[in-house]
Design an enzyme around this catalytic site. Structure first.
Site, PDB file in Angstrom:
ATOM      1  N   LYS A 176       0.799  -1.261   0.015  1.00 23.34           N
ATOM      2  CA  LYS A 176       0.341  -0.087  -0.244  1.00 23.34           C
ATOM      3  C   LYS A 176       0.778   1.439  -0.075  1.00 23.34           C
ATOM      4  CE  LYS A 176      -0.091  -0.359   4.770  1.00 23.34           C
ATOM      5  NZ  LYS A 176      -1.356  -0.397   5.900  1.00 23.34           N
ATOM      6  N   TYR A 211      13.288  32.448   1.671  1.00 27.50           N
ATOM      7  CA  TYR A 211      11.764  33.642   2.089  1.00 27.50           C
ATOM      8  C   TYR A 211      12.292  33.365   3.264  1.00 27.50           C
ATOM      9  CZ  TYR A 211       9.325  31.654  -2.020  1.00 27.50           C
ATOM     10  OH  TYR A 211       8.474  31.243  -3.401  1.00 27.50           O
TER      11      TYR A 211
END
Length: 383
Positions: free
Chosen positions: A36, A275
């Site tokens: 999965k 940033y």
């Protein structure tokens, strides 16, 4: 696929892990490889054929879309088991393709009977019982109702499995709860036996339970994280290694992750990098720009904390990790240039960065880090 970073998958490590698990689980226990979440980030299309090469012939997924991906890349006849989501039309398709699936409510069982009758093919179901996880599964009353439905429809239903899920076998703190679950599962099994229903597989164990509670191995074990070279928790590893003479970890990591430098820049003392104002250069520094960011699964929480390897040196992530880029301090590394290899996970010379290093810094589980690796990253199997 994006090829500015590459995830490599070691076939030798896969072979090693399967061999180790077989030696410990025994020949009578079926290994169902849990693939999965894109095979825990390793890539379904890349990992399943290699698992198959080394004898794995049963696969567990959560979504039906994952089951179809496994189905499409298998070369031999193998079993696929859906533990979670199927839509109504998926149930019909699953029955037609002989894909097994969990039944944890009466609605799904009734749909299985309906479409099995329409198709003239038996639905291969695994009855999931509720034993104390309180997530999904049939309680005792629902189980008795399901038993009655199955007995009325033996021409349409094949009871392939009888299962439950344990609530955290990787931690000793859950021991009492798990003991209660196992007792409840046994009570439900007795009810099944009393009705002369005999599933092909009884299964409750995942990777952790199969080592911490050996009696839970039964007919089949749903093995996920250990196939990929990771222990479910430090507790499970310590419990295993304490009984070994050599005290060497027998599991090998499969996954490596590399990128490359896309730009090199000189930064003057007193200037901010990236940033905001999270990183201020305290001296003149040299930086390298790497085209990997949080959209690839390199967590933003690794801003000003992460580490990579360049030219055999450990280098720091500085500033905020962007969506598609991050900035690395390479001041101490000589002859850095565009195109140089950057190791995000794996070895370079004598150094190594492990997935566990990410989890320690970012407070994420190994499972989370692996599952977050973008499917857009190119994956390649290596020897």
């Amino acid at each position: 696929m994006i090829d500015n970073s590459i995830i490599s998958l070691s076939e030798k490590s896969i072979e090693n892990n399967i061999s180790f698990l077989r030696s410990k689980l025994g020949d009578t226990v079926k290994i169902s490889a849990v693939v999965k979440a894109n095979a825990y980030g390793h890539g379904i299309e890349q990992i399943v054929p290699v698992f198959e090469k080394y004898g794995i012939d049963h696969y567990s997924v959560f979504y039906y879309s994952e089951a179809i991906r496994v189905y499409n890349c298998l070369h031999k006849s193998s079993s696929i088991m859906v533990m979670g989501w199927l839509s109504e039309k998926d149930i019909k398709d699953a029955i037609e393709k002989e894909i097994e699936f969990f039944v944890f409510n009466m609605e799904r069982l009734q749909l299985a009977v309906k479409y099995a009758k329409e198709l003239g093919v038996k639905a291969k179901i695994h009855l999931e019982t509720e034993t104390g996880m309180n997530r999904s599964g049939l309680n005792m009353n629902e189980l008795n109702t399901a038993i009655a439905v199955i007995k009325e429809n033996t021409d349409h239903i094949e009871l392939t499995g009888f299962c439950t899920h344990l609530a955290g076998a990787e931690s000793v703190s859950n021991h009492f709860r798990i003991q209660n679950q196992l007792q409840k599962y046994q009570e439900m099994t007795t009810e099944l036996d009393a009705n002369n229903l005999k599933p092909k597989y009884k299964h409750v164990a995942n990777s952790a339970a199969s080592f911490v509670y050996p009696d839970t191995r039964m007919d089949l074990v749903r093995v996920g994280i250990m196939l990929y070279g990771f222990w479910s928790s430090t507790e499970v590893f310590i419990q295993y290694i304490n009984h070994q003479e050599d005290r060497i970890d027998p599991l090998k990591r499969i996954l490596g992750w590399k990128s490359q430098i896309m730009a090199v820049k000189e930064i003057k003392s007193g200037e901010f990098v990236g940033y905001g104002i999270s990183y201020l250069a305290q001296s003149n520094i040299k930086t390298a720009l790497v085209p990997v960011g949080y959209s690839f699964g390199y967590s933003r929480s690794l801003s000003n904390k992460g580490r990579v390897l360049i030219h055999g040196h450990q280098c720091s992530v500085i500033g905020v990790v962007n969506m598609n880029m991050m900035i690395i301090d390479v001041t101490h590394v000589e002859n850095v240039k565009v195109g140089d290899e950057v190791v995000l996970i794996g070895k370079q010379d004598k150094l190594e960065i492990k997935v566990s290093a990410f989890s320690e810094i970012s407070d994420e589980l190994n499972y989370e880090i692996l599952a977050h690796l973008s499917e857009s990253i190119t994956r390649r199997v290596i020897n």
